[in-house]
Motif scaffolding. Structure first.
Motif, PDB file in Angstrom:
ATOM      1  N   SER A   2      21.961  50.206  27.268  1.00  0.00           N
ATOM      2  CA  SER A   2      22.585  50.817  28.448  1.00  0.00           C
ATOM      3  C   SER A   2      22.440  49.920  29.675  1.00  0.00           C
ATOM      4  O   SER A   2      23.414  49.684  30.408  1.00  0.00           O
ATOM      5  CB  SER A   2      21.962  52.191  28.702  1.00  0.00           C
ATOM      6  OG  SER A   2      22.503  52.775  29.868  1.00  0.00           O
ATOM      7  N   ASN A   3      21.230  49.407  29.900  1.00  0.00           N
ATOM      8  CA  ASN A   3      20.991  48.531  31.049  1.00  0.00           C
ATOM      9  C   ASN A   3      21.838  47.262  30.961  1.00  0.00           C
ATOM     10  O   ASN A   3      22.383  46.785  31.971  1.00  0.00           O
ATOM     11  CB  ASN A   3      19.517  48.123  31.113  1.00  0.00           C
ATOM     12  CG  ASN A   3      18.585  49.279  31.403  1.00  0.00           C
ATOM     13  OD1 ASN A   3      19.023  50.384  31.683  1.00  0.00           O
ATOM     14  ND2 ASN A   3      17.287  49.028  31.317  1.00  0.00           N
ATOM     15  N   THR A   4      21.930  46.710  29.764  1.00  0.00           N
ATOM     16  CA  THR A   4      22.660  45.458  29.572  1.00  0.00           C
ATOM     17  C   THR A   4      24.151  45.665  29.799  1.00  0.00           C
ATOM     18  O   THR A   4      24.805  44.869  30.489  1.00  0.00           O
ATOM     19  CB  THR A   4      22.394  44.912  28.153  1.00  0.00           C
ATOM     20  OG1 THR A   4      20.984  44.807  27.943  1.00  0.00           O
ATOM     21  CG2 THR A   4      23.021  43.540  27.979  1.00  0.00           C
ATOM     22  N   LEU A   5      24.693  46.722  29.239  1.00  0.00           N
ATOM     23  CA  LEU A   5      26.112  47.024  29.442  1.00  0.00           C
ATOM     24  C   LEU A   5      26.427  47.263  30.920  1.00  0.00           C
ATOM     25  O   LEU A   5      27.444  46.783  31.429  1.00  0.00           O
ATOM     26  CB  LEU A   5      26.512  48.246  28.614  1.00  0.00           C
ATOM     27  CG  LEU A   5      26.730  47.991  27.121  1.00  0.00           C
ATOM     28  CD1 LEU A   5      26.737  49.321  26.355  1.00  0.00           C
ATOM     29  CD2 LEU A   5      28.038  47.241  26.885  1.00  0.00           C
ATOM     30  N   SER A   6      25.559  47.987  31.612  1.00  0.00           N
ATOM     31  CA  SER A   6      25.774  48.251  33.045  1.00  0.00           C
ATOM     32  C   SER A   6      25.845  46.955  33.836  1.00  0.00           C
ATOM     33  O   SER A   6      26.683  46.792  34.732  1.00  0.00           O
ATOM     34  CB  SER A   6      24.644  49.126  33.603  1.00  0.00           C
ATOM     35  OG  SER A   6      24.657  50.395  33.001  1.00  0.00           O
ATOM     36  N   PHE A   7      24.953  46.010  33.499  1.00  0.00           N
ATOM     37  CA  PHE A   7      24.929  44.721  34.193  1.00  0.00           C
ATOM     38  C   PHE A   7      26.247  43.976  33.994  1.00  0.00           C
ATOM     39  O   PHE A   7      26.844  43.470  34.957  1.00  0.00           O
ATOM     40  CB  PHE A   7      23.754  43.884  33.680  1.00  0.00           C
ATOM     41  CG  PHE A   7      23.642  42.527  34.315  1.00  0.00           C
ATOM     42  CD1 PHE A   7      22.983  42.365  35.531  1.00  0.00           C
ATOM     43  CD2 PHE A   7      24.192  41.408  33.711  1.00  0.00           C
ATOM     44  CE1 PHE A   7      22.880  41.105  36.121  1.00  0.00           C
ATOM     45  CE2 PHE A   7      24.090  40.147  34.286  1.00  0.00           C
ATOM     46  CZ  PHE A   7      23.434  39.999  35.500  1.00  0.00           C
ATOM     47  N   TYR A   8      26.722  43.914  32.755  1.00  0.00           N
ATOM     48  CA  TYR A   8      27.924  43.117  32.493  1.00  0.00           C
ATOM     49  C   TYR A   8      29.204  43.820  32.918  1.00  0.00           C
ATOM     50  O   TYR A   8      30.201  43.149  33.199  1.00  0.00           O
ATOM     51  CB  TYR A   8      27.971  42.691  31.017  1.00  0.00           C
ATOM     52  CG  TYR A   8      26.946  41.617  30.746  1.00  0.00           C
ATOM     53  CD1 TYR A   8      27.122  40.331  31.236  1.00  0.00           C
ATOM     54  CD2 TYR A   8      25.777  41.893  30.054  1.00  0.00           C
ATOM     55  CE1 TYR A   8      26.176  39.351  31.030  1.00  0.00           C
ATOM     56  CE2 TYR A   8      24.818  40.920  29.846  1.00  0.00           C
ATOM     57  CZ  TYR A   8      25.025  39.647  30.338  1.00  0.00           C
ATOM     58  OH  TYR A   8      24.079  38.681  30.151  1.00  0.00           O
ATOM     59  N   ARG A   9      29.201  45.133  33.004  1.00  0.00           N
ATOM     60  CA  ARG A   9      30.374  45.806  33.587  1.00  0.00           C
ATOM     61  C   ARG A   9      30.562  45.341  35.026  1.00  0.00           C
ATOM     62  O   ARG A   9      31.675  45.212  35.514  1.00  0.00           O
ATOM     63  CB  ARG A   9      30.171  47.320  33.559  1.00  0.00           C
ATOM     64  CG  ARG A   9      30.332  47.949  32.190  1.00  0.00           C
ATOM     65  CD  ARG A   9      30.380  49.467  32.278  1.00  0.00           C
ATOM     66  NE  ARG A   9      30.143  50.064  30.980  1.00  0.00           N
ATOM     67  CZ  ARG A   9      29.014  50.646  30.610  1.00  0.00           C
ATOM     68  NH1 ARG A   9      28.005  50.745  31.473  1.00  0.00           N
ATOM     69  NH2 ARG A   9      28.877  51.162  29.400  1.00  0.00           N
ATOM     70  N   GLN A  10      29.443  45.093  35.725  1.00  0.00           N
ATOM     71  CA  GLN A  10      29.505  44.699  37.127  1.00  0.00           C
ATOM     72  C   GLN A  10      29.743  43.201  37.308  1.00  0.00           C
ATOM     73  O   GLN A  10      30.445  42.772  38.226  1.00  0.00           O
ATOM     74  CB  GLN A  10      28.180  45.090  37.809  1.00  0.00           C
ATOM     75  CG  GLN A  10      28.188  44.923  39.321  1.00  0.00           C
ATOM     76  CD  GLN A  10      26.976  45.563  39.975  1.00  0.00           C
ATOM     77  OE1 GLN A  10      26.126  46.150  39.294  1.00  0.00           O
ATOM     78  NE2 GLN A  10      26.881  45.439  41.284  1.00  0.00           N
ATOM     79  N   TYR A  11      29.178  42.374  36.415  1.00  0.00           N
ATOM     80  CA  TYR A  11      29.154  40.926  36.659  1.00  0.00           C
ATOM     81  C   TYR A  11      29.814  40.096  35.563  1.00  0.00           C
ATOM     82  O   TYR A  11      29.578  38.895  35.475  1.00  0.00           O
ATOM     83  CB  TYR A  11      27.693  40.459  36.827  1.00  0.00           C
ATOM     84  CG  TYR A  11      26.963  41.124  37.973  1.00  0.00           C
ATOM     85  CD1 TYR A  11      27.397  40.951  39.297  1.00  0.00           C
ATOM     86  CD2 TYR A  11      25.852  41.920  37.736  1.00  0.00           C
ATOM     87  CE1 TYR A  11      26.721  41.558  40.341  1.00  0.00           C
ATOM     88  CE2 TYR A  11      25.168  42.522  38.789  1.00  0.00           C
ATOM     89  CZ  TYR A  11      25.621  42.342  40.089  1.00  0.00           C
ATOM     90  OH  TYR A  11      24.947  42.941  41.131  1.00  0.00           O
ATOM     91  N   LEU A  12      30.656  40.715  34.731  1.00  0.00           N
ATOM     92  CA  LEU A  12      31.214  40.041  33.566  1.00  0.00           C
ATOM     93  C   LEU A  12      31.841  38.688  33.910  1.00  0.00           C
ATOM     94  O   LEU A  12      31.633  37.694  33.190  1.00  0.00           O
ATOM     95  CB  LEU A  12      32.264  40.939  32.894  1.00  0.00           C
ATOM     96  CG  LEU A  12      32.895  40.390  31.613  1.00  0.00           C
ATOM     97  CD1 LEU A  12      31.859  40.234  30.510  1.00  0.00           C
ATOM     98  CD2 LEU A  12      34.042  41.301  31.146  1.00  0.00           C
ATOM     99  N   ALA A  13      32.573  38.624  35.001  1.00  0.00           N
ATOM    100  CA  ALA A  13      33.316  37.404  35.340  1.00  0.00           C
ATOM    101  C   ALA A  13      32.410  36.193  35.511  1.00  0.00           C
ATOM    102  O   ALA A  13      32.828  35.050  35.287  1.00  0.00           O
ATOM    103  CB  ALA A  13      34.123  37.625  36.624  1.00  0.00           C
TER     104      ALA A  13
END
Length: 325
Positions: A311-322
């Protein structure tokens, strides 16, 4: 933790584990110097330290460069030695580069410490890959070391150099054998660091996950728990000259992991594929660690559940994927 005003050198400091460690150490009041080559294939990313860029020093340098490292190591209290070539396939296709980074450079680092800073404490990031195909599960530190690829052989040599220099020269060193480490700031553009990174990228790009095989058992350690283990081993004299396994809070097969990741994300799909023929000779099959040694000696155990880690990892990459593509 007693890192206030301590001078800390982190090799691979712009990479996944190194940058998470840097965030923690800055919060503890340490003086942090990050060394990284920023070679594109190896995972270093300046965005990893975006929030602390003015609170750390950065030196773009290669651990293979003995002259720069001689200067960098002087006056440091701790060396978190995290730089390495992590791709198992790359190590088979370009074994000499893997040898230079994961083996020869490690000996050079230790020689430099012996000559120019013999009081430094070194924490080395080793890998479960050095065990090879397990004879029994869970794998403890007494298990035979039988690497199945060039990367495992060179990481094993790098680990043993650290323990040798501890035992012969008194250069305090400890090695942590990491299993699959996951979390924010890990490499997701390809599988050079971990297959889970590619899964997360595909999930966020609305593509199906590719699960090879699916029945293989694995354990996963959240990066914050790895950082905690590194810090504990750094502070406790009982860790000197020791090797410790890290592990996760549960064991899961890859097909169930794909289903769990999709569930945590709230959407997605996966396809099962046969294990690729070029990777099968270096696959280790099932693996999960026995981490009772570090639990009993240093008081470490994983604090983050697999669900929470995903959950934490997905939240991070939803925000900073680019910033990671």
């Amino acid at each position: 933790m007693q890192f206030q005003a301590k001078k800390i050198l982190i090799t691979g400091g712009l990479g996944f584990i190194g940058s998470n460690l840097a965030h923690r150490l800055v919060g503890l009041g340490a003086e942090v110097l990050l060394v990284d080559t920023l070679i594109p294939e190896y995972g270093g990313n300046l965005f990893n330290i975006d929030a602390i860029q003015h609170q750390v020093r950065i030196n773009i340098s290669d651990v293979r460069d003995e002259h720069s490292f001689r200067y960098l190591v002087q006056g440091q209290d701790y060396l978190f030695n995290l730089a390495g070539q992590t791709s198992h396939m790359d190590s088979m296709q370009d074994p000499y580069t893997d040898l230079e980074i994961n083996c020869r450079a490690q000996l050079s680092i230790l020689e430099t410490c012996r000559k120019y800073n013999p009081t430094i404490k070194i924490l080395f990031a080793s890998t479960r890959q050095i065990y090879g195909k397990p004879d029994y599960l869970p794998v403890d530190e007494q298990h035979l070391l039988r690497p199945v690829d060039v990367n495992g052989i060179n990481k094993m040599a790098g680990e043993w150099y650290h323990i040798l220099y501890n035992n012969v020269y008194g250069i305090r060193a400890c090695a942590l054998r990491l299993t699959n480490t996951i979390g924010p700031r890990m490499r997701i553009k390809d599988a050079r660091q971990t297959f889970l990174g590619v899964w997360i990228r595909r999930l966020l790009e609305n593509q199906p996950l590719e699960v090879w095989g699916g029945s293989q058992l694995r354990d996963f350690t959240y990066v914050d728990d790895v950082v905690e283990a590194l810090l504990l081993a750094g502070l406790q004299p009982e860790a000197d000259g020791q090797v410790f396994n890290l592990g996760g809070d549960c064991v899961i097969n890859l097909q169930d992991l794909a289903a769990l990741l999709i569930q945590v994300h709230g959407s997605g799909s996966y396809h099962l594929h046969p294990f690729p023929s070029d990777r099968k000779p270096i696959d280790i099959g099932d693996y999960y660690a026995d981490f009772q040694a570090i639990q009993s000696r240093l008081g470490w155990q994983p604090q983050t559940s697999l669900n929470q880690a995903l959950s934490n990892t997905l939240s991070f990459y939803r925000q900073y994927l680019a910033h990671y593509l």
